[in-house]
Write a protein that holds these residues in place. Structure first.
Motif, PDB file in Angstrom:
ATOM      1  N   PHE A 297     -87.854  -3.884  22.943  1.00 59.90           N
ATOM      2  CA  PHE A 297     -87.192  -4.776  21.994  1.00 59.90           C
ATOM      3  C   PHE A 297     -88.021  -4.690  20.723  1.00 59.90           C
ATOM      4  O   PHE A 297     -89.201  -5.018  20.709  1.00 59.90           O
ATOM      5  CB  PHE A 297     -87.172  -6.193  22.552  1.00 59.90           C
ATOM      6  CG  PHE A 297     -86.317  -7.189  21.806  1.00 59.90           C
ATOM      7  CD1 PHE A 297     -86.044  -7.080  20.456  1.00 59.90           C
ATOM      8  CD2 PHE A 297     -85.805  -8.277  22.483  1.00 59.90           C
ATOM      9  CE1 PHE A 297     -85.268  -8.019  19.796  1.00 59.90           C
ATOM     10  CE2 PHE A 297     -85.030  -9.230  21.841  1.00 59.90           C
ATOM     11  CZ  PHE A 297     -84.759  -9.101  20.493  1.00 59.90           C
ATOM     12  N   LEU A 298     -87.419  -4.219  19.657  1.00 59.23           N
ATOM     13  CA  LEU A 298     -88.105  -3.906  18.411  1.00 59.23           C
ATOM     14  C   LEU A 298     -87.573  -4.757  17.268  1.00 59.23           C
ATOM     15  O   LEU A 298     -86.369  -4.962  17.148  1.00 59.23           O
ATOM     16  CB  LEU A 298     -87.868  -2.429  18.089  1.00 59.23           C
ATOM     17  CG  LEU A 298     -88.237  -1.900  16.717  1.00 59.23           C
ATOM     18  CD1 LEU A 298     -89.739  -1.839  16.554  1.00 59.23           C
ATOM     19  CD2 LEU A 298     -87.631  -0.521  16.520  1.00 59.23           C
ATOM     20  N   LEU A 299     -88.467  -5.253  16.433  1.00 61.15           N
ATOM     21  CA  LEU A 299     -88.100  -5.892  15.169  1.00 61.15           C
ATOM     22  C   LEU A 299     -88.484  -4.922  14.065  1.00 61.15           C
ATOM     23  O   LEU A 299     -89.597  -4.397  14.063  1.00 61.15           O
ATOM     24  CB  LEU A 299     -88.842  -7.215  14.994  1.00 61.15           C
ATOM     25  CG  LEU A 299     -88.640  -8.246  16.105  1.00 61.15           C
ATOM     26  CD1 LEU A 299     -89.499  -9.474  15.847  1.00 61.15           C
ATOM     27  CD2 LEU A 299     -87.178  -8.616  16.252  1.00 61.15           C
ATOM     28  N   CYS A 300     -87.568  -4.653  13.130  1.00 65.29           N
ATOM     29  CA  CYS A 300     -87.828  -3.659  12.095  1.00 65.29           C
ATOM     30  C   CYS A 300     -87.623  -4.254  10.705  1.00 65.29           C
ATOM     31  O   CYS A 300     -86.639  -4.944  10.457  1.00 65.29           O
ATOM     32  CB  CYS A 300     -86.907  -2.456  12.280  1.00 65.29           C
ATOM     33  SG  CYS A 300     -87.233  -1.124  11.103  1.00 65.29           S
ATOM     34  N   HIS A 301     -88.564  -3.942   9.814  1.00 60.99           N
ATOM     35  CA  HIS A 301     -88.501  -4.389   8.423  1.00 60.99           C
ATOM     36  C   HIS A 301     -88.309  -3.227   7.449  1.00 60.99           C
ATOM     37  O   HIS A 301     -88.515  -3.403   6.244  1.00 60.99           O
ATOM     38  CB  HIS A 301     -89.796  -5.111   8.035  1.00 60.99           C
ATOM     39  CG  HIS A 301     -90.034  -6.390   8.744  1.00 60.99           C
ATOM     40  ND1 HIS A 301     -89.265  -7.505   8.537  1.00 60.99           N
ATOM     41  CD2 HIS A 301     -90.965  -6.740   9.664  1.00 60.99           C
ATOM     42  CE1 HIS A 301     -89.715  -8.490   9.288  1.00 60.99           C
ATOM     43  NE2 HIS A 301     -90.746  -8.056   9.979  1.00 60.99           N
TER      44      HIS A 301
ATOM     45  N   SER B 267     -80.363  -8.173   5.664  1.00 59.10           N
ATOM     46  CA  SER B 267     -81.337  -9.125   6.185  1.00 59.10           C
ATOM     47  C   SER B 267     -82.733  -8.508   6.117  1.00 59.10           C
ATOM     48  O   SER B 267     -82.866  -7.284   6.154  1.00 59.10           O
ATOM     49  CB  SER B 267     -80.981  -9.454   7.639  1.00 59.10           C
ATOM     50  OG  SER B 267     -81.939 -10.290   8.228  1.00 59.10           O
ATOM     51  N   PRO B 268     -83.786  -9.315   6.061  1.00 62.41           N
ATOM     52  CA  PRO B 268     -85.131  -8.756   5.986  1.00 62.41           C
ATOM     53  C   PRO B 268     -85.666  -8.230   7.320  1.00 62.41           C
ATOM     54  O   PRO B 268     -86.763  -7.698   7.385  1.00 62.41           O
ATOM     55  CB  PRO B 268     -85.976  -9.934   5.503  1.00 62.41           C
ATOM     56  CG  PRO B 268     -85.254 -11.129   5.995  1.00 62.41           C
ATOM     57  CD  PRO B 268     -83.796 -10.774   5.929  1.00 62.41           C
ATOM     58  N   ILE B 269     -84.863  -8.378   8.379  1.00 62.15           N
ATOM     59  CA  ILE B 269     -85.341  -7.958   9.695  1.00 62.15           C
ATOM     60  C   ILE B 269     -84.158  -7.501  10.554  1.00 62.15           C
ATOM     61  O   ILE B 269     -83.088  -8.096  10.512  1.00 62.15           O
ATOM     62  CB  ILE B 269     -86.117  -9.107  10.380  1.00 62.15           C
ATOM     63  CG1 ILE B 269     -86.837  -8.642  11.624  1.00 62.15           C
ATOM     64  CG2 ILE B 269     -85.225 -10.287  10.664  1.00 62.15           C
ATOM     65  CD1 ILE B 269     -87.853  -9.655  12.132  1.00 62.15           C
ATOM     66  N   ALA B 270     -84.355  -6.418  11.264  1.00 63.89           N
ATOM     67  CA  ALA B 270     -83.356  -5.943  12.218  1.00 63.89           C
ATOM     68  C   ALA B 270     -83.911  -6.153  13.626  1.00 63.89           C
ATOM     69  O   ALA B 270     -85.078  -5.883  13.886  1.00 63.89           O
ATOM     70  CB  ALA B 270     -83.042  -4.472  11.991  1.00 63.89           C
TER      71      ALA B 270
END
Length: 130
Positions: free
Chosen positions: A23-27, A37-40
């Motif tokens: 599970f990845l958060l990407c900026h 959005s500032p985050i995917a």
């Protein structure tokens, strides 16, 4: 674990029949532009566990990422990176239920807006994971 999801208009439906690999958060700038959005928020699932129906369109970014979305409503559904064959990068916002895992890493922290205060996972990358 399996999961289902759909786009905003309901025309595009998806299923996956495997546990998420991460599970990845990407900026990154591309994700910010594509999502508005500032985050995917993304889970990785094996391509052979993924099925999709509906009319989708794809766009290949300069970074060799192919982003696929519902042709009718524009909802982002998934991406594929040339550097990660066999992997589907599924946008968690289209899922019917929360993923079975929590975020395990964040990437492109160099591109995160300074005003965004998010509790990130401990594994962080300034750019792409190595």
């Amino acid at each position: 674990m399996s999961g289902t999801g759909n786009c905003l208009c309901g025309d595009t439906k998806l299923t996956y029949n495997a546990d998420p690999l991460f599970f990845l958060l990407c900026h990154c700038a591309d994700c910010q532009k594509a999502t508005g959005s500032p985050i995917a928020s993304i889970i990785g699932v094996p391509e052979d566990s993924f099925e999709i129906s509906g009319d989708i369109q794809s766009y290949k970014c300069d970074t060799n990422v192919i982003r696929s979305f519902c042709k009718k409503c524009g909802s982002q559904i998934f991406s594929q990176a040339e550097g990660a064959p066999g992997l589907i990068l599924l946008k968690t916002g289209v899922l019917d239920e929360e993923p079975s895992i929590k975020p395990t890493m964040v990437c492109w922290t160099d591109s995160k807006p300074t005003w965004l205060d998010v509790k990130h996972p401990k594994v962080k990358f300034n750019k792409n994971p190595n």
